[in-house]
Design a protein around this motif. Structure first.
Motif, short mmCIF file in Angstrom:
data_model
loop_
_atom_site.label_atom_id
_atom_site.label_comp_id
_atom_site.label_asym_id
_atom_site.label_seq_id
_atom_site.Cartn_x
_atom_site.Cartn_y
_atom_site.Cartn_z
N LEU A 173 0.82 -1.21 0.00
CA LEU A 173 0.00 0.00 0.00
C LEU A 173 0.85 1.26 0.00
O LEU A 173 0.46 2.29 -0.57
CB LEU A 173 -0.92 0.00 1.22
N SER A 174 2.02 1.21 0.64
CA SER A 174 2.86 2.40 0.74
C SER A 174 3.36 2.87 -0.61
O SER A 174 3.79 4.03 -0.76
CB SER A 174 4.05 2.12 1.67
N ASN A 175 3.30 2.00 -1.63
CA ASN A 175 3.79 2.36 -2.96
C ASN A 175 2.68 2.63 -3.96
O ASN A 175 2.94 2.78 -5.16
CB ASN A 175 4.68 1.22 -3.50
N GLU A 176 1.43 2.70 -3.50
CA GLU A 176 0.30 2.77 -4.42
C GLU A 176 -0.37 4.14 -4.51
O GLU A 176 -1.24 4.35 -5.34
CB GLU A 176 -0.76 1.73 -4.04
N GLY A 177 0.02 5.07 -3.67
CA GLY A 177 -0.55 6.41 -3.76
C GLY A 177 -2.02 6.50 -3.41
O GLY A 177 -2.73 7.36 -3.96
N VAL A 178 -2.51 5.63 -2.52
CA VAL A 178 -3.90 5.70 -2.08
C VAL A 178 -3.94 6.00 -0.58
O VAL A 178 -3.00 5.68 0.16
CB VAL A 178 -4.68 4.39 -2.38
N SER A 179 -5.05 6.60 -0.13
CA SER A 179 -5.23 6.88 1.28
C SER A 179 -5.70 5.62 1.99
O SER A 179 -6.64 4.96 1.54
CB SER A 179 -6.27 8.00 1.44
N TRP A 180 -5.04 5.28 3.10
CA TRP A 180 -5.41 4.05 3.80
C TRP A 180 -5.02 4.13 5.28
O TRP A 180 -4.23 4.98 5.68
CB TRP A 180 -4.74 2.83 3.17
N GLU A 181 -5.59 3.24 6.06
CA GLU A 181 -5.24 3.08 7.46
C GLU A 181 -5.41 1.61 7.83
O GLU A 181 -6.07 0.85 7.11
CB GLU A 181 -6.12 3.95 8.36
N TRP A 182 -4.81 1.23 8.95
CA TRP A 182 -4.87 -0.16 9.40
C TRP A 182 -5.57 -0.24 10.75
O TRP A 182 -5.26 0.52 11.67
CB TRP A 182 -3.46 -0.74 9.52
N ARG A 183 -6.53 -1.17 10.86
CA ARG A 183 -7.18 -1.41 12.13
C ARG A 183 -7.05 -2.89 12.48
O ARG A 183 -7.53 -3.75 11.74
CB ARG A 183 -8.67 -1.02 12.08
N PHE A 184 -6.40 -3.14 13.59
CA PHE A 184 -6.25 -4.51 14.08
C PHE A 184 -7.17 -4.68 15.27
O PHE A 184 -7.08 -3.93 16.26
CB PHE A 184 -4.80 -4.78 14.48
N LEU A 185 -8.09 -5.66 15.20
CA LEU A 185 -9.05 -5.89 16.26
C LEU A 185 -9.10 -7.37 16.59
O LEU A 185 -9.00 -8.22 15.70
CB LEU A 185 -10.44 -5.41 15.84
N TYR A 186 -9.26 -7.67 17.87
CA TYR A 186 -9.49 -9.04 18.28
C TYR A 186 -10.97 -9.37 18.14
O TYR A 186 -11.83 -8.52 18.41
CB TYR A 186 -9.05 -9.25 19.72
N GLY A 187 -11.27 -10.59 17.71
CA GLY A 187 -12.65 -11.01 17.59
C GLY A 187 -12.93 -11.65 16.25
O GLY A 187 -12.07 -11.73 15.37
N MET A 188 -14.16 -12.12 16.08
CA MET A 188 -14.56 -12.77 14.84
C MET A 188 -14.70 -11.72 13.74
O MET A 188 -15.22 -10.62 13.97
CB MET A 188 -15.88 -13.50 15.03
N ALA A 189 -14.26 -12.08 12.53
CA ALA A 189 -14.27 -11.12 11.42
C ALA A 189 -15.67 -10.59 11.14
O ALA A 189 -15.85 -9.39 10.90
CB ALA A 189 -13.69 -11.79 10.17
N GLU A 190 -16.68 -11.47 11.15
CA GLU A 190 -18.04 -11.03 10.85
C GLU A 190 -18.49 -9.94 11.80
O GLU A 190 -19.01 -8.90 11.38
CB GLU A 190 -19.01 -12.21 10.93
N SER A 191 -18.26 -10.13 13.09
CA SER A 191 -18.69 -9.16 14.08
C SER A 191 -17.97 -7.83 13.92
O SER A 191 -18.58 -6.76 13.97
CB SER A 191 -18.46 -9.71 15.50
N ARG A 192 -16.66 -7.90 13.72
CA ARG A 192 -15.88 -6.67 13.62
C ARG A 192 -16.20 -5.91 12.32
O ARG A 192 -16.25 -4.67 12.31
CB ARG A 192 -14.39 -6.99 13.70
#
Length: 272
Positions: A75-94
């Motif tokens: 992503l750092s080389n693609e010129g797009v706006s982004w952020e990262w969110r790391f969360l504990y739990g089931m993917a569906e719920s989050r």
């Protein structure tokens, strides 16, 4: 689509949906939220003291961190706006929680650990039914996402197909042609809650060039017929109303949504 929620997981379709999310972000001047959800709720029969879970946790965390480093580097080389969110739990719920302030959720066609199965993604189905935003299901063989290409709207006259069309407008505004495609049943049965002509009028009011297409039912599954029609017209995706019948009936008897999710042949835009 200014805010794109991207499901991060180490499956074989991850690269494809990352590319699609970036293409949408570039075209719409949007922002990608990369959501990585990790659950330690590992069920191990007979593991009363949690020893197997304790042994697995370091490896699970290590794999998650390795995946994050890889994707962040891309992503750092693609010129797009982004952020990262790391969360504990089931993917569906989050994903459901985080979708409230996003415009679309981008997921793969398979659940974690079930690649190669012949069933539809329970995650994609749950999000399509419960999320307040549309869901874009991206198969692993997708090569980016050209928003200038035509889009096929699978139309059966239901309120679900109408909702899907309405929610897809922000993407359809960037396409060339919108095909309102209905599969004509041999016995003449057809839902007329919203005729295709009404869908075409709706598109026209939004400045979209729409063409009504009637496809003979034939011997193939309706989902395959829809995908074939979309491929023949060089479409970038299929817009589909998710689960027009009750979810239980779809799971027991099958349905167009279920079959389409089982073997998606191009990105599917789902809304319910």
């Amino acid at each position: 689509m200014k805010t794109i929620l991207l499901h991060i997981d180490g499956d074989t379709c991850m690269d494809a949906r990352l590319e699609v999310a970036m293409d949408i972000a570039r075209r719409c001047d949007g922002h990608i939220t990369c959501l990585q959800a990790v659950s330690y709720e590992v069920f191990a029969p007979g593991d009363f003291y949690g020893s197997a879970m304790a042994a697995a946790m370091p490896r699970i965390k290590e794999a998650a961190e390795e995946l994050r480093r890889t994707i962040e580097t891309d992503l750092s080389n693609e010129g797009v706006s982004w952020e990262w969110r790391f969360l504990y739990g089931m993917a569906e719920s989050r994903l459901l929680e985080q979708s409230a302030l996003h415009d679309i959720v981008v997921v793969g066609p398979h659940d974690v650990g079930e690649e190669g199965s012949r069933g539809p993604s329970a995650l994609a189905g749950a999000l399509a039914l419960k999320a307040p935003v549309p869901v874009l299901v991206v198969p692993g063989d997708s090569k980016g996402f050209d928003l200038d290409k035509p889009v096929l709207v699978a139309w059966n006259g239901s309120s679900e197909s109408a909702v899907a069309l309405r929610r897809a407008v922000p993407l359809l505004e960037r396409t060339g042609t919108v095909y309102i495609a209905s599969v004509v049943e041999d016995d003449g049965r057809e839902r007329l809650d919203f005729p295709a002509s009404e869908a075409a009028k709706y598109c026209d009011r939004h400045g979209l060039r729409a063409e009504i297409v009637e496809i003979p039912r034939g011997e193939a599954k309706i989902s395959d017929t829809i995908f074939s029609a979309a491929t023949a017209r060089d479409c970038s995706m299929v817009v589909m109303g998710g689960y027009g019948h009750s979810r239980l009936a779809e799971m027991l008897l099958g349905g167009v949504t279920r079959r389409a999710l089982t073997d998606p042949q191009m990105p599917i835009f789902l809304a319910h």
